[in-house]
Design an enzyme around this catalytic site. Structure first.
Site, PDB file in Angstrom:
ATOM      1  CE  LYS A  43      -3.734  -2.005   2.845  1.00  0.00           C
ATOM      2  NZ  LYS A  43      -4.745  -2.502   1.951  1.00  0.00           N
TER       3      LYS A  43
ATOM      4  CD  GLU B 123      -4.689   5.971   4.553  1.00  0.00           C
ATOM      5  OE1 GLU B 123      -3.807   5.964   3.674  1.00  0.00           O
ATOM      6  OE2 GLU B 123      -5.820   5.512   4.358  1.00  0.00           O
TER       7      GLU B 123
ATOM      8  CG  HIS C 178     -11.471  -1.106   9.054  1.00  0.00           C
ATOM      9  ND1 HIS C 178     -11.997   0.150   8.901  1.00  0.00           N
ATOM     10  CD2 HIS C 178     -10.837  -1.102  10.245  1.00  0.00           C
ATOM     11  CE1 HIS C 178     -11.677   0.883   9.947  1.00  0.00           C
ATOM     12  NE2 HIS C 178     -10.986   0.147  10.779  1.00  0.00           N
TER      13      HIS C 178
ATOM     14  NE  ARG D 136      -7.640  -9.562  -3.743  1.00  0.00           N
ATOM     15  CZ  ARG D 136      -8.757  -9.062  -3.231  1.00  0.00           C
ATOM     16  NH1 ARG D 136      -9.913  -9.297  -3.807  1.00  0.00           N
ATOM     17  NH2 ARG D 136      -8.737  -8.308  -2.154  1.00  0.00           N
TER      18      ARG D 136
HETATM   19  P1  ADP Z   1      -7.819  -3.654   2.923  1.00  0.00           P
HETATM   20  O1  ADP Z   1      -6.600  -3.982   2.134  1.00  0.00           O
HETATM   21  O2  ADP Z   1      -7.887  -4.370   4.187  1.00  0.00           O
HETATM   22  O3  ADP Z   1      -9.036  -3.741   2.075  1.00  0.00           O
HETATM   23  P2  ADP Z   1      -8.073  -0.755   2.686  1.00  0.00           P
HETATM   24  O4  ADP Z   1      -6.923   0.181   2.660  1.00  0.00           O
HETATM   25  O5  ADP Z   1      -8.740  -1.027   1.398  1.00  0.00           O
HETATM   26  O6  ADP Z   1      -7.597  -2.113   3.342  1.00  0.00           O
HETATM   27  O7  ADP Z   1      -9.140  -0.209   3.739  1.00  0.00           O
HETATM   28  C1  ADP Z   1     -10.216  -0.996   4.147  1.00  0.00           C
HETATM   29  C2  ADP Z   1     -11.323  -0.128   4.726  1.00  0.00           C
HETATM   30  O8  ADP Z   1     -10.845   0.671   5.809  1.00  0.00           O
HETATM   31  C3  ADP Z   1     -11.905   0.864   3.775  1.00  0.00           C
HETATM   32  O9  ADP Z   1     -12.896   0.304   2.974  1.00  0.00           O
HETATM   33  C4  ADP Z   1     -12.446   1.938   4.710  1.00  0.00           C
HETATM   34  O10 ADP Z   1     -13.669   1.542   5.268  1.00  0.00           O
HETATM   35  C5  ADP Z   1     -11.442   1.954   5.813  1.00  0.00           C
HETATM   36  N1  ADP Z   1     -10.435   2.975   5.583  1.00  0.00           N
HETATM   37  C6  ADP Z   1      -9.270   2.835   4.932  1.00  0.00           C
HETATM   38  N2  ADP Z   1      -8.580   3.971   4.912  1.00  0.00           N
HETATM   39  C7  ADP Z   1      -9.322   4.890   5.574  1.00  0.00           C
HETATM   40  C8  ADP Z   1      -9.137   6.255   5.937  1.00  0.00           C
HETATM   41  N3  ADP Z   1      -8.035   6.916   5.623  1.00  0.00           N
HETATM   42  N4  ADP Z   1     -10.111   6.875   6.623  1.00  0.00           N
HETATM   43  C9  ADP Z   1     -11.235   6.222   6.980  1.00  0.00           C
HETATM   44  N5  ADP Z   1     -11.442   4.935   6.697  1.00  0.00           N
HETATM   45  C10 ADP Z   1     -10.503   4.261   6.004  1.00  0.00           C
HETATM   46  P1  ADP Z   2     -12.357  -7.620  -1.022  1.00  0.00           P
HETATM   47  O1  ADP Z   2     -11.791  -6.227  -1.063  1.00  0.00           O
HETATM   48  O2  ADP Z   2     -12.759  -8.206  -2.316  1.00  0.00           O
HETATM   49  O3  ADP Z   2     -13.367  -7.791   0.048  1.00  0.00           O
HETATM   50  P2  ADP Z   2     -10.497  -8.649   0.780  1.00  0.00           P
HETATM   51  O4  ADP Z   2      -9.228  -7.899   0.774  1.00  0.00           O
HETATM   52  O5  ADP Z   2     -11.487  -8.400   1.853  1.00  0.00           O
HETATM   53  O6  ADP Z   2     -11.160  -8.477  -0.640  1.00  0.00           O
HETATM   54  O7  ADP Z   2     -10.133 -10.180   0.741  1.00  0.00           O
HETATM   55  C1  ADP Z   2     -10.713 -11.029  -0.186  1.00  0.00           C
HETATM   56  C2  ADP Z   2     -11.019 -12.333   0.428  1.00  0.00           C
HETATM   57  O8  ADP Z   2      -9.847 -13.085   0.553  1.00  0.00           O
HETATM   58  C3  ADP Z   2     -11.644 -12.226   1.792  1.00  0.00           C
HETATM   59  O9  ADP Z   2     -12.671 -13.158   1.904  1.00  0.00           O
HETATM   60  C4  ADP Z   2     -10.497 -12.528   2.701  1.00  0.00           C
HETATM   61  O10 ADP Z   2     -10.905 -13.113   3.906  1.00  0.00           O
HETATM   62  C5  ADP Z   2      -9.718 -13.491   1.867  1.00  0.00           C
HETATM   63  N1  ADP Z   2      -8.323 -13.407   2.164  1.00  0.00           N
HETATM   64  C6  ADP Z   2      -7.595 -12.294   2.343  1.00  0.00           C
HETATM   65  N2  ADP Z   2      -6.334 -12.621   2.577  1.00  0.00           N
HETATM   66  C7  ADP Z   2      -6.270 -13.957   2.553  1.00  0.00           C
HETATM   67  C8  ADP Z   2      -5.229 -14.902   2.701  1.00  0.00           C
HETATM   68  N3  ADP Z   2      -3.982 -14.527   2.971  1.00  0.00           N
HETATM   69  N4  ADP Z   2      -5.529 -16.199   2.581  1.00  0.00           N
HETATM   70  C9  ADP Z   2      -6.783 -16.586   2.320  1.00  0.00           C
HETATM   71  N5  ADP Z   2      -7.797 -15.762   2.149  1.00  0.00           N
HETATM   72  C10 ADP Z   2      -7.552 -14.464   2.275  1.00  0.00           C
HETATM   73 MG    MG Z   3      -9.354  -2.698   0.432  1.00  0.00          MG
END
Ligand code: ADP
Ligand code: ADP
Ligand code: MG
Length: 690
Positions: free
Chosen positions: A116, A200, A235, A292
């Site tokens: 990220k 952030e 989240h 993906r």
């Molecule tokens: P992940 O890889 O786990 O999906 P993300 O960076 O996409 O992580 O963030 C997941 C969620 O966390 C977002 O959908 C949002 O709800 C919350 N989030 C992420 N960044 C921020 C932020 N700067 N401020 C508020 N909420 C955030």
């Molecule tokens: P999305 O943004 O599509 O919701 P997520 O980042 O939440 O994607 O993750 C996609 C899916 O993959 C989720 O169901 C999560 O639990 C699963 N997942 C994430 N990381 C792993 C991992 N290391 N091994 C297996 N499943 C994973």
């Molecule tokens: Mg995300």
């Protein structure tokens, strides 16, 4: 086009990929762990190969083994699904080195977006707007603390390698920083093998809006509009929809073009998602790119009439994108609900168990990968992507998602109505699910009124988690009738009589009829879902009469109860003047009554069944599920206050804090850091202060 592909995943996504491959005439090879020998994804693929023990590290994450299986079975390409190896650039390289096509972007694009922090630096250069924060290399605690102070609280810490909502900590003030950083790094290293974090600004009331992008190897790159995934818990997405409500066309185009620019900046190929966090005023910032297929891709398919897995396969085989930007349009509205084995009332704690009964929404639904699979571009209103069948278990080894329920409507109101109906027809017995919670969420004013932001669930806590409601008379009467019917069936089977339900025939009654005087019994039912009400139990009096019963309940006038009809587990009854219909699924002593769109779990307290059992020993704090101890925060002999964290466990990729239930004394610590513990295992001996 490929003639055979290997699917390097499990569960619903493996089944979903297999369904498209079958439709395209492509053979599929499944891989599976020892825990998945009888899993649905194994059954729906043409071939299946065992790759190791249950733990993902020893099976689904073993890239070299999966590549060997692909080569041995003659597959030409590997579809990684999501999770597991899907965003592993080394795996993509290893596929290429073995002469296999990795169905996804080039490893270089995955590397660029995999961190990220690095992705934010890259987007900064491409002029894509970013949330203010620190995403550099320096990682020492004091430096990061100073950065957080500078950003201004609340601050969000994120594992740079994170995903799935894991490895994030919201920090409200400077005093919380150190502990949050330690916990964030701990989770990051154990979940992602990398403890790098970024900080952030934590935005207030933001929406999560993401853009589906697609690129081919011929230089075409397009966007398939947006998905709103603001409804989240921890989240992690719970409901997703497309298009995003109240999205002006110009902003849609601006976000779409920003996403395409992000994809082009890394030479992207295949399906990808650019996630943005948006303020209520519409301003939006790049958050991350998922390189993906996304869990929620079906809502995009529903509104664009596409099959994104088919697109992935075509692009991976070198073909042009099936449609270009000007050929795409939004048709109607789609909503997806993630059905999880979890307990919303207990902090969404995953629930482990067997799906003893599984009823999916009737008639309109079709199962991808099942024998009744319909082409997924057909205009169905309800779609279920599921990787489990009745009788399967949700184990602690993998994600506890049971299914994705996806609906389509001509507009949002119709999609909402269909979702609500489909949820009430989705019936699962055997483990806790979030279905009732989803129904409240979908029907609640905030979601149905499209008042969306990522805090929606927390903000509406009171309406989403109503106090336990008392079981309705209809539910109790249905449970009583089902109980009596089951006793009757037992006796009919024993006597070899016709299996019927003739109440007028006293000789057909199992336990009712008495010469000269009516037989009365008192049935006691505990209410499993009203655990918040202490020892909630209902006494139901049933007096047998010639062709009906007399039903009595404390504080209410007696009413006549009669069975009008029965088909299997579906009962129609009349209680006084009230007609009621319901399905009663029995699981041991528990009568699961589905009536009026509600699910009641009523435990029959059989006076005969548990004689001689003793109360379980008190004073011990037990593991909420199988997992690993990652921190022990209390010592033997220590006096603690109610709510103090005592032990931290990691299970199902999440940390769980076991806290002191009262003020008291820690008498013994039974496990150390790194120990594996079984579900329900006592973790420490605790004595509450007098
Ligand atoms: P992940 O890889 O786990 O999906 P993300 O960076 O996409 O992580 O963030 C997941 C969620 O966390 C977002 O959908 C949002 O709800 C919350 N989030 C992420 N960044 C921020 C932020 N700067 N401020 C508020 N909420 C955030
Ligand atoms: P999305 O943004 O599509 O919701 P997520 O980042 O939440 O994607 O993750 C996609 C899916 O993959 C989720 O169901 C999560 O639990 C699963 N997942 C994430 N990381 C792993 C991992 N290391 N091994 C297996 N499943 C994973
Ligand atoms: Mg995300």
């Amino acid at each position: 086009m490929f003639t055979k592909i290997l699917i390097a995943n499990r569960g619903e996504i493996a089944c979903r990929v297999a369904a498209t491959a079958r439709r395209m005439g492509i053979k599929t090879v499944a891989v599976y762990s020892e825990a998945d020998a009888s899993a649905k994804h194994v059954a729906v693929c043409d071939e299946a190969v065992l790759i190791g023990p249950a733990a993902a590290k020893e099976s689904y994450l073993r890239g070299e083994k999966i590549i060997a299986v692909a080569l041995a079975t003659g597959a030409q390409a590997i579809h990684p699904g999501y999770g597991f190896l899907s965003e592993n650039a080394d795996f993509a390289d290893a596929c290429a080195a073995a002469g296999l096509v990795f169905i996804g972007p080039l490893a270089s694009a995955m590397r660029a977006m995999g961190s990220k922090s690095a992705a934010k630096s890259l987007m900064e250069k491409a002029d894509v707007p970013l949330v203010p924060g620190y995403h550099g290399e320096r990682q020492d605690a004091d430096f990061l603390h100073a950065q957080a102070d500078k950003i201004g609280y609340p601050v969000l810490l994120k594992a740079s390698a994170g995903g799935g909502g894991k490895g994030m900590r919201v920090i409200e003030n400077s005093g919380e920083f150190k502990a949050a950083l330690a916990s964030c790094k701990r989770e990051a290293i154990s979940s992602f093998g990398d403890d790098k974090v970024l900080a952030e600004k934590y935005l207030q009331r933001p929406r999560h809006i993401e853009i589906q992008v697609f690129a081919d190897t011929l230089g075409n790159c397009i966007y398939l509009f947006e998905r709103d995934c603001s409804v989240q818990r921890r989240h992690q997405k719970v409901l997703e929809e497309a298009p995003a409500p109240n999205m002006p066309a110009e902003r849609r185009a601006a976000m779409g073009e920003a996403a395409v620019a992000a994809a082009r900046a890394v030479g992207y190929v295949g399906a990808g998602t650019v996630e943005f966090i948006a303020n209520q005023d519409g301003s939006f910032y790049f958050m991350e790119m998922n390189t993906r297929l996304q869990v929620e891709h079906p809502v995009t398919e529903m509104i664009t009439g596409t099959d994104l897995v088919e697109w992935q396969l075509r692009v991976a085989a070198g073909q042009r994108l099936p449609k270009l930007q000007h050929e795409l349009a939004i048709h109607g509205h789609s909503i997806e609900a993630r059905i999880y084995a979890e307990n919303p009332e207990k902090g969404f704690l995953p629930s482990i168990g067997t799906l003893r009964h599984l009823d999916t929404p009737a008639a309109v639904a079709f199962e991808l990968g099942g024998t009744t699979a319909v082409g997924i571009t057909s205009p169905a209103n309800v779609r279920i992507d599921s990787g489990v069948r009745a009788g399967d278990a949700i184990s602690p080894f993998y994600d506890p998602m049971i299914a994705k329920l996806i609906v389509w409507g001509a507009d949002r109101a119709q999609a909402l109505a269909r979702m609500s109906l489909a949820l009430s027809e989705y019936r699962i017995v055997g483990l806790a699910t979030n279905i009732a919670f989803l129904k409240r969420l979908v029907e609640g004013a905030a979601f149905s009124g499209a008042d969306l932001d990522t805090g929606l669930i927390e903000r509406n806590h009171d309406t989403l988690f109503p106090p336990a409601r008392a079981a309705s008379d209809a539910a109790l009467a249905l449970a009583a009738v089902a109980l009596i019917a089951s006793e009757k069936n037992g006796s009919a089977a024993r006597s070899g009589a016709q299996a019927g339900f003739n109440l007028a025939d006293p000789w057909g009654q199992a336990a009712g009829w008495r010469m000269n005087q009516p037989y009365a019994r008192l049935l006691s039912f505990g209410d499993e879902y009203a655990a918040a009400l202490p020892a909630k139990a209902y006494g139901v009096g049933i007096t047998y009469r010639a062709s009906e019963w007399l039903y009595t309940q404390a504080g209410q006038p007696s009413r006549v109860l009669s069975l009008m009809s029965r088909h299997g587990d579906d009962f129609s009854i009349k209680l006084g003047e009230q007609a009621a219909h319901g399905t009663v699924r029995r699981d041991g002593d528990v009568f699961h009554v589905f009536t009026g769109g509600q699910h009641y779990a009523l435990t029959f307290n059989d006076p005969m069944a548990h004689a001689g059992e003793t109360e379980t020993e008190g004073g011990r704090l037990t593991a909420p599920m199988p997992g690993k101890v990652v921190a022990v925060l209390a010592a033997k002999g220590q006096q603690v206050k109610k709510g103090d964290a005592l032990v931290i466990m990691e299970a199902m990729k999440m940390e769980h804090t076991i806290a002191a239930p009262h003020d008291g004394l820690v008498e013994e610590i039974l496990y150390g850091v790194g120990d594996q513990v079984a579900d329900g295992a006592p973790l420490l001996a605790f004595k509450a202060a007098a």
